[in-house]
Design a protein around this motif. Structure first.
Motif, PDB file in Angstrom:
ATOM      1  N   TYR A 143     -28.453  23.473 -45.726  1.00  0.00           N
ATOM      2  CA  TYR A 143     -29.813  23.383 -46.275  1.00  0.00           C
ATOM      3  C   TYR A 143     -29.844  22.970 -47.743  1.00  0.00           C
ATOM      4  O   TYR A 143     -30.594  22.086 -48.122  1.00  0.00           O
ATOM      5  N   ILE A 144     -29.028  23.631 -48.556  1.00  0.00           N
ATOM      6  CA  ILE A 144     -29.168  23.415 -50.000  1.00  0.00           C
ATOM      7  C   ILE A 144     -28.672  22.037 -50.442  1.00  0.00           C
ATOM      8  O   ILE A 144     -28.912  21.642 -51.579  1.00  0.00           O
ATOM      9  N   HIS A 145     -28.011  21.307 -49.541  1.00  0.00           N
ATOM     10  CA  HIS A 145     -27.576  19.945 -49.894  1.00  0.00           C
ATOM     11  C   HIS A 145     -28.476  18.862 -49.291  1.00  0.00           C
ATOM     12  O   HIS A 145     -28.258  17.672 -49.529  1.00  0.00           O
ATOM     13  N   LEU A 146     -29.469  19.286 -48.529  1.00  0.00           N
ATOM     14  CA  LEU A 146     -30.338  18.301 -47.865  1.00  0.00           C
ATOM     15  C   LEU A 146     -31.035  17.387 -48.868  1.00  0.00           C
ATOM     16  O   LEU A 146     -31.072  16.165 -48.697  1.00  0.00           O
ATOM     17  N   TYR A 147     -31.573  17.986 -49.922  1.00  0.00           N
ATOM     18  CA  TYR A 147     -32.372  17.217 -50.882  1.00  0.00           C
ATOM     19  C   TYR A 147     -31.526  16.121 -51.535  1.00  0.00           C
ATOM     20  O   TYR A 147     -31.969  14.979 -51.711  1.00  0.00           O
ATOM     21  N   GLY A 192     -30.482  15.327 -41.305  1.00  0.00           N
ATOM     22  CA  GLY A 192     -31.039  16.457 -40.567  1.00  0.00           C
ATOM     23  C   GLY A 192     -30.441  17.774 -41.010  1.00  0.00           C
ATOM     24  O   GLY A 192     -29.406  17.822 -41.673  1.00  0.00           O
ATOM     25  N   ALA A 193     -31.117  18.863 -40.601  1.00  0.00           N
ATOM     26  CA  ALA A 193     -30.621  20.208 -40.885  1.00  0.00           C
ATOM     27  C   ALA A 193     -29.830  20.705 -39.670  1.00  0.00           C
ATOM     28  O   ALA A 193     -29.929  20.161 -38.579  1.00  0.00           O
ATOM     29  N   GLN A 194     -29.067  21.765 -39.903  1.00  0.00           N
ATOM     30  CA  GLN A 194     -28.210  22.305 -38.837  1.00  0.00           C
ATOM     31  C   GLN A 194     -28.907  23.383 -38.025  1.00  0.00           C
ATOM     32  O   GLN A 194     -28.363  23.863 -37.023  1.00  0.00           O
ATOM     33  N   ASN A 195     -30.097  23.772 -38.468  1.00  0.00           N
ATOM     34  CA  ASN A 195     -30.805  24.880 -37.827  1.00  0.00           C
ATOM     35  C   ASN A 195     -32.220  24.915 -38.383  1.00  0.00           C
ATOM     36  O   ASN A 195     -32.497  24.301 -39.420  1.00  0.00           O
ATOM     37  N   LEU A 196     -33.128  25.592 -37.705  1.00  0.00           N
ATOM     38  CA  LEU A 196     -34.464  25.851 -38.249  1.00  0.00           C
ATOM     39  C   LEU A 196     -34.966  27.161 -37.666  1.00  0.00           C
ATOM     40  O   LEU A 196     -34.415  27.657 -36.675  1.00  0.00           O
ATOM     41  N   SER A 197     -36.000  27.697 -38.293  1.00  0.00           N
ATOM     42  CA  SER A 197     -36.566  28.959 -37.806  1.00  0.00           C
ATOM     43  C   SER A 197     -37.423  28.716 -36.573  1.00  0.00           C
ATOM     44  O   SER A 197     -38.007  27.647 -36.410  1.00  0.00           O
ATOM     45  N   GLU A 198     -37.514  29.733 -35.736  1.00  0.00           N
ATOM     46  CA  GLU A 198     -38.426  29.627 -34.598  1.00  0.00           C
ATOM     47  C   GLU A 198     -39.864  29.941 -35.011  1.00  0.00           C
ATOM     48  O   GLU A 198     -40.785  29.815 -34.221  1.00  0.00           O
ATOM     49  N   GLY A 238     -38.277  15.822 -46.126  1.00  0.00           N
ATOM     50  CA  GLY A 238     -37.907  14.452 -45.731  1.00  0.00           C
ATOM     51  C   GLY A 238     -36.823  14.381 -44.676  1.00  0.00           C
ATOM     52  O   GLY A 238     -36.218  13.320 -44.474  1.00  0.00           O
ATOM     53  N   CYS A 239     -36.574  15.495 -43.991  1.00  0.00           N
ATOM     54  CA  CYS A 239     -35.595  15.464 -42.898  1.00  0.00           C
ATOM     55  C   CYS A 239     -36.140  14.673 -41.714  1.00  0.00           C
ATOM     56  O   CYS A 239     -37.343  14.674 -41.462  1.00  0.00           O
ATOM     57  N   ASP A 240     -35.244  14.037 -40.992  1.00  0.00           N
ATOM     58  CA  ASP A 240     -35.619  13.298 -39.786  1.00  0.00           C
ATOM     59  C   ASP A 240     -35.321  14.105 -38.529  1.00  0.00           C
ATOM     60  O   ASP A 240     -35.970  13.934 -37.506  1.00  0.00           O
ATOM     61  N   MET A 241     -34.284  14.894 -38.588  1.00  0.00           N
ATOM     62  CA  MET A 241     -33.742  15.520 -37.379  1.00  0.00           C
ATOM     63  C   MET A 241     -33.343  16.966 -37.654  1.00  0.00           C
ATOM     64  O   MET A 241     -33.306  17.403 -38.795  1.00  0.00           O
ATOM     65  N   VAL A 242     -32.980  17.672 -36.585  1.00  0.00           N
ATOM     66  CA  VAL A 242     -32.424  19.020 -36.752  1.00  0.00           C
ATOM     67  C   VAL A 242     -31.595  19.366 -35.509  1.00  0.00           C
ATOM     68  O   VAL A 242     -31.952  18.996 -34.393  1.00  0.00           O
ATOM     69  N   LEU A 243     -30.463  20.035 -35.735  1.00  0.00           N
ATOM     70  CA  LEU A 243     -29.655  20.515 -34.615  1.00  0.00           C
ATOM     71  C   LEU A 243     -30.269  21.812 -34.104  1.00  0.00           C
ATOM     72  O   LEU A 243     -30.691  22.641 -34.906  1.00  0.00           O
ATOM     73  N   VAL A 244     -30.304  21.987 -32.800  1.00  0.00           N
ATOM     74  CA  VAL A 244     -30.686  23.300 -32.260  1.00  0.00           C
ATOM     75  C   VAL A 244     -29.663  23.729 -31.213  1.00  0.00           C
ATOM     76  O   VAL A 244     -29.180  22.924 -30.418  1.00  0.00           O
ATOM     77  N   ARG A 276     -23.783  28.747 -33.463  1.00  0.00           N
ATOM     78  CA  ARG A 276     -24.940  29.625 -33.660  1.00  0.00           C
ATOM     79  C   ARG A 276     -25.200  30.463 -32.410  1.00  0.00           C
ATOM     80  O   ARG A 276     -25.578  31.619 -32.499  1.00  0.00           O
ATOM     81  N   ARG A 277     -25.012  29.863 -31.261  1.00  0.00           N
ATOM     82  CA  ARG A 277     -25.194  30.642 -30.023  1.00  0.00           C
ATOM     83  C   ARG A 277     -24.210  31.814 -30.017  1.00  0.00           C
ATOM     84  O   ARG A 277     -24.563  32.928 -29.643  1.00  0.00           O
ATOM     85  N   ILE A 278     -22.972  31.565 -30.458  1.00  0.00           N
ATOM     86  CA  ILE A 278     -21.940  32.612 -30.395  1.00  0.00           C
ATOM     87  C   ILE A 278     -22.036  33.557 -31.592  1.00  0.00           C
ATOM     88  O   ILE A 278     -22.168  34.765 -31.425  1.00  0.00           O
TER      89      ILE A 278
END
Ligand code: PGA
Length: 256
Positions: A45-49, A62-68, A87-93, A98-100
């Protein structure tokens, strides 16, 4: 149907501001304009900008995660709206780490997928079986349950606006890549299951492979009929390694 290849670098919890600046300088010199495939990177997150401001135009971020959740008293989380605003285009979910490690279940992942779309971010839904599940022939069941949960939450049409990344857990960060036949078998299974819901979406949706993908095996993997690029961890951490994969995507995209 010709699907554009995507080479996506998941930097995980690696890097520093210096790393980001050097990577973006390298991307700007090494990545030609007018490429026929897509490239994206996923910093913390902190390197996205910094990435968003320094990246070449043809690279998505894109970010690696987002809140629900949309907003509110959710300490330590980042919302889809905030990522979109930045200004993100994408995000991993649903990345398996993260699942583990964060106990994200299929329902939570599905909610995050919905949040991404709500805020105009393209979600990359990560799915994959564990070594135990593969050994006990549960691969198809495990992978489909992860996808079905998202269809149950948002419907097939909205699933189709995202991207799927098939990442066998036993292949992530282990150096043990799935063979191109193993990858193709699961990718084809996913596409055929999706076709039972909607044939057009099944043919259009991109399905990436992830798990110890590198310059030396990218060509073989990406040339499989149902593999539309890769989600790259370790080999995305130097510009040279990452560009070696991009070059394979470039060769396969010539004349497309
Ligand atoms: P890896 O990671 O390429 O280091 O195996 C892939 C991923 O976790 O997305």
């Amino acid at each position: 149907m010709n699907r554009k290849l995507l080479v996506a670098g998941n930097w995980k919890m690696h890097g520093s501001l210096t790393f980001v600046r050097e990577m973006m300088a390298d991307f700007n010199t090494m990545l030609p304009v007018g490429i026929n495939y897509d490239v994206a990177v996923f910093p913390v997150y902190i390197h996205l900008y910094e990435v968003i401001n320094k990246k070449p135009e043809q690279v998505m971020c894109g970010a690696q995660n987002l809140s629900e959740y949309d907003d509110g008293a959710v300490t330590g989380e980042v919302s889809g709206g905030m990522l979109s605003d930045l200004g993100c285009d994408m995000v991993l979910v649903g990345h398996s780490e993260r699942r583990i490690k964060n106990n994200e279940d299929n329902t939570e992942v599905a909610k995050k997928f919905a949040q991404a779309l709500k805020y105009g971010l393209q979600p990359i839904l990560c799915v994959g079986e564990s070594a135990v599940q593969r050994q006990s022939e549960q691969t198809f069941t495990a992978v489909w349950a992860q996808i079905q949960a998202v269809i149950d939450e948002v419907g097939i049409e909205k699933l189709g606006r995202g991207i799927i990344a098939y990442e066998p857990v036993w292949a992530i960060g282990t150096g043990e890549t799935a063979t191109s036949e193993q990858a193709q078998e699961v990718h084809q299974f996913i596409r055929s299951q999706l076709a039972l819901n909607d044939d057009t979406i099944a043919r259009r949706i991109r399905i990436l492979y992830g798990g110890s993908c590198k310059g030396s095996n990218a060509y073989e993997l990406f040339s499989m009929p149902d593999v539309d690029g890769g989600l790259i961890g370790g080999a995305s951490l130097t510009a040279q390694d990452f560009m070696a994969i991009c070059q394979q995507a470039d060769i396969l995209s010539q004349g497309v």
